[in-house]
Enzyme design. Structure first.
Site, short mmCIF file in Angstrom:
data_model
loop_
_atom_site.label_atom_id
_atom_site.label_comp_id
_atom_site.label_asym_id
_atom_site.label_seq_id
_atom_site.Cartn_x
_atom_site.Cartn_y
_atom_site.Cartn_z
N MET A 91 3.85 -2.96 -4.00
CA MET A 91 3.50 -2.09 -5.14
C MET A 91 4.65 -2.19 -6.13
SD MET A 91 1.98 0.96 -2.80
CE MET A 91 2.76 0.27 -1.34
N ASP A 131 -6.77 1.12 2.62
CA ASP A 131 -5.44 1.71 2.74
C ASP A 131 -5.38 3.03 1.97
OD1 ASP A 131 -2.73 2.20 2.95
OD2 ASP A 131 -2.11 0.47 1.75
C1 DX5 Z 1 0.28 4.25 -0.16
C2 DX5 Z 1 0.48 3.16 0.83
C3 DX5 Z 1 -0.18 3.36 2.13
C4 DX5 Z 1 0.27 4.60 2.86
C5 DX5 Z 1 -0.90 5.05 3.69
O1 DX5 Z 1 0.70 3.84 -1.39
O2 DX5 Z 1 -0.02 1.93 0.32
O3 DX5 Z 1 -0.06 2.23 2.97
O4 DX5 Z 1 1.38 4.40 3.69
O5 DX5 Z 1 -0.58 6.26 4.26
P1 DX5 Z 1 -1.70 7.27 4.74
O6 DX5 Z 1 -2.48 6.56 5.80
O7 DX5 Z 1 -0.91 8.43 5.24
O8 DX5 Z 1 -2.55 7.61 3.54
ZN ZN Z 2 -0.06 0.20 1.79
#
Ligand code: DX5
Ligand code: ZN
Length: 216
Positions: free
Chosen positions: A68, A175
Site C-alpha cells: 500500500m 482482504d
Molecule cells: C488493511 C490490510 C489488511 C488488514 C486486514 O489495509 O490490507 O491486510 O491487516 O486486517 P483485518 O482482517 O483485521 O481487517
Molecule cells: Zn493486506
C-alpha cells in the site's frame, strides 16, 4: 481448489513476533500476509525491510506482501531478494500498472493487483490476463480490525464471472474484515484466498481460528 488462508501479521503482537510467526508456521495457514504501508498512499505506516527480513528468516510458509505504497517499482527487487513470493501492488497507486506487473513477474514472483472498495472490477479487464491474483479490498486500506464492506461480495462475484468469461485461472484474494461469519459467503461468491488479521490474532485460540477458516 481448496481456499487458501493468509493470516495478516499486521494484527500480530509485534513484541513477540517470533512466536507469532511460529504459530502461523504450525497452523493450517497457506500464506503469510504482510501489509506494507508508506503513510502516503494510506494514512498509516506499518513496518519496513528490517522487520520483514526478521519475519522472512523464520517463516516456513510463502510470504505474500501487499504494497500500500506509491511508486512500488522502486522496491520490487528488494521484496524478491528478501524472500517474498507473492507481491501485490495497488491499481490506484500505479500509473503504469502493466509495467509494474511485468517487473514483478520478471523477478520470478507471482503478481497481484489490489483494488480499493471504490474501484470497479471491470477496470481490471485489460490487465487480468497478466496477473496471477487480484486482491479485492473489503475495507479501505490502512488499518486492521475494520468492518467488512458488504458490497465486496458483489464485486467478487462479478470479478469471478469476468475471469471465467476470459478463460483465465486468476485467483481472487479478499482482504479486510474477513471472519468465520462472512467467510462462507465470500467463498460462495468466488474468493480463493482469505486474508484474516483481527479474526485470527484477536481470537482466544488463533490456531483454531485459522483451521476453522480452512475447513469451511
Ligand atoms: C488493511 C490490510 C489488511 C488488514 C486486514 O489495509 O490490507 O491486510 O491487516 O486486517 P483485518 O482482517 O483485521 O481487517
Ligand atoms: Zn493486506
Amino acid at each position: 481448489m481448496a481456499t487458501l488462508i493468509a493470516p495478516s501479521m499486521l494484527s500480530a503482537d509485534f513484541g513477540r513476533l517470533d512466536q507469532e510467526i511460529e504459530m502461523v508456521n504450525n497452523s493450517a495457514a497457506d500464506w503469510i500476509h504482510l501489509d506494507i504501508m508508506d503513510g502516503v498512499f494510506v494514512p498509516n505506516i506499518s513496518y519496513g525491510f528490517p522487520v520483514i527480513s526478521a519475519m522472512a528468516k523464520r517463516a516456513k510458509k510463502p510470504l505474500d506482501a501487499h504494497l500500500m505504497i506509491v511508486d512500488p517499482d522502486r522496491y520490487t527487487t528488494r521484496f524478491r531478494d528478501i524472500g517474498v513470493e507473492y507481491l501485490s501492488v495497488h491499481y490506484e497507486a500505479c500509473t503504469h500498472l502493466h509495467r509494474s506487473v511485468q517487473l514483478i513477474k520478471s523477478t520470478g514472483m507471482k503478481a497481484g493487483v489490489a483494488i480499493n472498495p471504490h474501484t470497479p472490477v471491470h477496470n481490471l479487464y485489460e490487465i487480468l490476463p497478466e496477473v496471477d491474483f487480484v486482491l479485492v479490498m473489503s475495507v479501505n486500506p490502512g488499518f486492521g480490525g475494520q468492518s467488512f464492506i458488504e458490497n465486496s461480495l458483489k464485486k467478487i462475484a462479478k470479478l469471478k464471472k469476468i475471469i471465467a468469461d476470459l478463460g483465465l485461472s486468476t485467483l481472487i484474494q479478499v482482504d479486510g474484515g474477513v471472519s468465520i461469519e462472512n467467510a462462507p459467503s465470500l467463498i460462495k461468491n468466488g474468493a480463493d484466498i482469505l486474508v484474516a488479521g483481527n479474526s485470527v490474532f484477536g481470537a482466544k485460540d488463533p490456531l483454531k481460528a485459522i483451521s476453522d477458516l480452512k475447513i469451511i
